[in-house]
Design a protein around this motif. Structure first.
Motif, PDB file in Angstrom:
ATOM      1  N   ILE A 209       0.824  -1.212   0.000  1.00  0.00           N
ATOM      2  CA  ILE A 209       0.000   0.000   0.000  1.00  0.00           C
ATOM      3  C   ILE A 209       0.861   1.266   0.000  1.00  0.00           C
ATOM      4  N   ARG A 210       2.191   1.105  -0.009  1.00  0.00           N
ATOM      5  CA  ARG A 210       3.067   2.272  -0.001  1.00  0.00           C
ATOM      6  C   ARG A 210       2.884   3.083  -1.291  1.00  0.00           C
ATOM      7  N   GLN A 211       2.658   4.389  -1.125  1.00  0.00           N
ATOM      8  CA  GLN A 211       2.478   5.348  -2.220  1.00  0.00           C
ATOM      9  C   GLN A 211       1.297   4.986  -3.121  1.00  0.00           C
ATOM     10  N   GLN A 212       0.326   4.279  -2.558  1.00  0.00           N
ATOM     11  CA  GLN A 212      -0.930   4.007  -3.257  1.00  0.00           C
ATOM     12  C   GLN A 212      -1.980   4.990  -2.738  1.00  0.00           C
ATOM     13  N   GLY A 213      -2.504   5.840  -3.601  1.00  0.00           N
ATOM     14  CA  GLY A 213      -3.459   6.848  -3.191  1.00  0.00           C
ATOM     15  C   GLY A 213      -4.897   6.346  -3.249  1.00  0.00           C
TER      16      GLY A 213
ATOM     17  N   PRO B 193      -2.948  10.743  -0.544  1.00  0.00           N
ATOM     18  CA  PRO B 193      -1.969  10.463  -1.601  1.00  0.00           C
ATOM     19  C   PRO B 193      -1.171   9.190  -1.366  1.00  0.00           C
ATOM     20  N   ASP B 194      -1.107   8.737  -0.096  1.00  0.00           N
ATOM     21  CA  ASP B 194      -0.289   7.574   0.240  1.00  0.00           C
ATOM     22  C   ASP B 194      -0.953   6.851   1.402  1.00  0.00           C
ATOM     23  N   LEU B 195      -1.453   5.637   1.152  1.00  0.00           N
ATOM     24  CA  LEU B 195      -2.151   4.884   2.197  1.00  0.00           C
ATOM     25  C   LEU B 195      -1.215   4.383   3.290  1.00  0.00           C
ATOM     26  N   SER B 196       0.087   4.463   3.070  1.00  0.00           N
ATOM     27  CA  SER B 196       1.038   4.047   4.105  1.00  0.00           C
ATOM     28  C   SER B 196       1.443   5.206   5.007  1.00  0.00           C
ATOM     29  N   ALA B 197       0.880   6.385   4.787  1.00  0.00           N
ATOM     30  CA  ALA B 197       1.188   7.583   5.577  1.00  0.00           C
ATOM     31  C   ALA B 197      -0.129   8.239   6.003  1.00  0.00           C
ATOM     32  N   PRO B 198      -0.100   9.119   7.007  1.00  0.00           N
ATOM     33  CA  PRO B 198      -1.331   9.817   7.406  1.00  0.00           C
ATOM     34  C   PRO B 198      -1.890  10.668   6.270  1.00  0.00           C
ATOM     35  N   ASP B 199      -3.216  10.729   6.182  1.00  0.00           N
ATOM     36  CA  ASP B 199      -3.881  11.546   5.159  1.00  0.00           C
ATOM     37  C   ASP B 199      -4.202  12.923   5.754  1.00  0.00           C
ATOM     38  N   VAL B 200      -3.256  13.825   5.651  1.00  0.00           N
ATOM     39  CA  VAL B 200      -3.375  15.150   6.278  1.00  0.00           C
ATOM     40  C   VAL B 200      -4.386  15.989   5.496  1.00  0.00           C
ATOM     41  N   ILE B 201      -5.435  16.458   6.184  1.00  0.00           N
ATOM     42  CA  ILE B 201      -6.416  17.356   5.563  1.00  0.00           C
ATOM     43  C   ILE B 201      -6.348  18.758   6.144  1.00  0.00           C
ATOM     44  N   LEU B 202      -5.630  18.897   7.272  1.00  0.00           N
ATOM     45  CA  LEU B 202      -5.502  20.217   7.899  1.00  0.00           C
ATOM     46  C   LEU B 202      -4.213  20.265   8.702  1.00  0.00           C
ATOM     47  N   ASN B 203      -3.363  21.232   8.405  1.00  0.00           N
ATOM     48  CA  ASN B 203      -2.138  21.459   9.176  1.00  0.00           C
ATOM     49  C   ASN B 203      -2.411  22.490  10.265  1.00  0.00           C
TER      50      ASN B 203
END
Length: 595
Positions: free
Chosen positions: A460-464, A469-479
């Protein structure tokens, strides 16, 4: 939800939270045997590659190694295959670079690099000269047999041969590059070995860590996954740098391979003939949560005196994907599946269930986000018998709530009488108070194993998916303009959806008799999960969001079915009560018969 169920769920949740907190920092493995080695920085370093003085003495009388001629510079050879670009240097006959063509760093622009650029070379042969000096072949200038700067191995295998005259002997290293494969062959041949090394033999060494490839903001997660490993007999042993800054470990006897890895990629040196000994040496500069932290490893195979025939090795340089490395005995043991107390069940479940199912689904479904959703649905179908049993038990417990309240009011100051009356009520009604919790507990091995699998799954790395954008990382919607302790400085989208779905599901399970404790728990549990999951891979949050949604739909369907069943049974009882006694009909028939 009654008090006993709430207490059971709270205890289960507490166990999971403690496990999750302990998981990132498992205790380092106990050393098999500690040895004292010279520090890594004291290992002989190669001379300047631009221009150094040529010295080729007889090592039988002098320990000084051969170096680069004054009028010559070190030359690099580039090998192109369909999977990677490798660069070798004739200074040391070593790998200087190994870039994967199908995998990119977190920026999805730069290719993943498997060789530490700060190291003078990844592969080296170490031995002691007759003059008692430790020799590192990365200080020796070799001659490439074909004198070719660029080699194309995209269609057929290519062999790169380096040779060096050392003392009265000769050393040859030959690399074989094969298209369509991440394995590199290596042949080490000694000619008149007694002319330049002692009878103790030599060691083959992998130098350096696998460079970081993930986002610097989540460097701690990647540092927790780095390590060096070796297989001695049937056991895979390793070191990590989560707690200690320097770790040194030696394994002796029947060593088949050594390797180093980061979260998703690894380099493994496999000996075709088992080595006598392996040494794993690791060093970390900086704390694990420091974005500038660096790590270094040295993994060596001590081979012993060389034979007349060349020693052969295989070097795997690529992703730690099960389908690619399962052909190497024990190498998948480098992949971290969490704390040892759970690994006995998480690893077999991942290998036997998750990996095959994910592989099959991904072959027919292009989006890995949809693969996770379909996989979650399949898990719910498989667990349906346990879920039905749990919901039925919970329904029976809700029906007994009024009687339980009567018992509490009848014996307000006598807990022993309350317990005896409650047990009697359970026995008479045929209800098991653990019936609602036990099916939930049986689901936890699958949930925990999937938790570990999705966190380290390179599939799932770098699969959006959707906004992620990347299912292996957090999906940031607000910084956020500030950082919240234990939470971070951003808000993850799927984590919010997961928390909301959990609240909805718990509200569906609540009963009118639920006390204030149940209501507090209803919101406290999602809040804790919201904090814990915010920095975890979005694929994991997506799975649990779908799991909660499917559970809510499933529960709604089961509740309606149970209500219909209860209503039909009630109607049947009413109809049976309206039927006239059979006795009168029989009597009338007898009178007619007598007449």
């Amino acid at each position: 939800m009654d008090r006993n169920t709430i207490i059971a769920v709270v205890l289960i949740t507490a166990i999971m939270i403690v496990w999750m907190m302990m998981m990132p920092s498992p205790p380092p493995p106990e050393p098999v045997e500690e040895v004292t080695e010279q520090p890594m920085e004291e290992v002989t370093q190669p001379p300047n590659e631009s221009q150094v003085e040529q010295v080729v003495p007889d090592l039988a009388t002098s320990p000084v190694p051969a170096t680069v001629p004054a009028a010559q510079t070190a030359r690099e050879i580039t090998v192109e295959t369909d999977l990677y670009t490798a660069r070798l240097s004739d200074l040391g006959a070593t790998l200087k670079s190994f870039e994967l063509k199908e995998y990119f760093k977190y920026d999805q622009v730069s290719r993943v690099q498997l060789v530490d650029s700060t190291s003078p070379g990844a592969i080296s042969v170490g031995f002691q000269s007759p003059g008692a000096r430790n020799i590192d072949t990365r200080t020796i200038l070799f001659t490439q047999r074909d004198s070719t700067d660029t080699i194309n191995a995209t269609q057929s295998p290519a062999i790169v041969v380096f040779e060096a005259a050392i003392g009265s002997g000769r050393l040859r290293l030959a690399y074989t590059f094969t298209p369509g494969d991440y394995e590199v062959g290596l042949e080490v041949a000694h000619f008149n070995a007694a002319g330049f090394q002692t009878a103790e033999g030599y060691e083959l060494v992998w130098n350096g860590a696998i460079p970081f490839s993930e986002d610097v903001d989540y460097r701690k997660e990647e540092v927790n996954k780095v390590g060096a490993y070796a297989r001695s007999g049937n056991d895979v042993e390793g070191i990590n740098l989560q707690r200690d800054q320097v770790v040194d470990r030696t394994l002796r006897g029947n060593v088949s391979w050594v390797g180093v890895k980061n979260k998703y990629f690894g380099a493994v040196v496999l000996a075709d003939d088992p080595a006598r000994e392996a040494e794993l040496l690791g060093e970390r500069l900086g704390e694990v949560d420091d974005p500038e932290v660096t790590v270094d490893f040295r993994a060596s195979l001590f081979v012993g005196p060389p034979d007349e025939a060349p020693d052969t090795y295989r070097i795997y340089l690529g992703p730690l994907e099960y389908r690619k490395i399962s052909r190497y005995d024990g190498v998948y043991g480098m992949v971290d599946y969490g704390w040892d107390a759970f690994e006995w069940m998480t690893r077999p479940l991942a290998i036997a269930v998750f990996i095959p199912v994910f592989g099959f689904l991904s072959s027919i479904i292009e989006s890995y986000g949809l693969v996770i959703i379909v996989f979650c649905l399949l898990i719910k179908v498989v667990l349906l018998p346990l879920t039905l049993s749990s919901y039925k038990s919970m329904a029976k417990m809700r029906e007994l709530q009024p009687k339980m309240q009567e018992i509490k009011e009848k014996y307000p100051d006598n807990p022993q009488k309350q317990q005896e009356a409650t047990i009697k009520m359970y026995r008479e009604s045929g209800t098991n108070p653990l019936g609602a919790c036990l099916p939930m507990l049986l689901q936890y091995p699958i949930i925990i194993a999937l938790w570990q699998f999705l966190q380290q799954s390179i599939e799932i790395r770098q699969q959006g998916f959707l906004w992620a954008p990347d299912l292996s990382a957090p999906d940031v919607i607000l910084n956020l303009p500030f950082a919240i302790p234990f939470y971070g400085d951003f808000v993850a989208g799927f984590t919010i959806l997961m928390g909301l779905s959990m609240i909805v599901q718990m509200r569906m399970q609540a009963t009118p008799a639920s006390g204030p404790q149940a209501k507090i728990f209803m919101y406290m549990m999602p809040a804790m999960i919201f904090v814990i999951f915010n920095r975890l891979p979005s694929g994991l949050s997506l799975y649990y969001f779908c799991f909660n949604v499917f559970s809510a739909v499933q529960q709604q369907f089961i509740n309606k079915s149970m209500k219909k069943k209860a209503a039909s049974e009630k109607t049947a009882v009413k109809k049976s009560s309206k039927i006239k006694p059979v006795r009168g009909v029989v009597k009338g028939s007898r009178k007619k018969a007598r007449k």
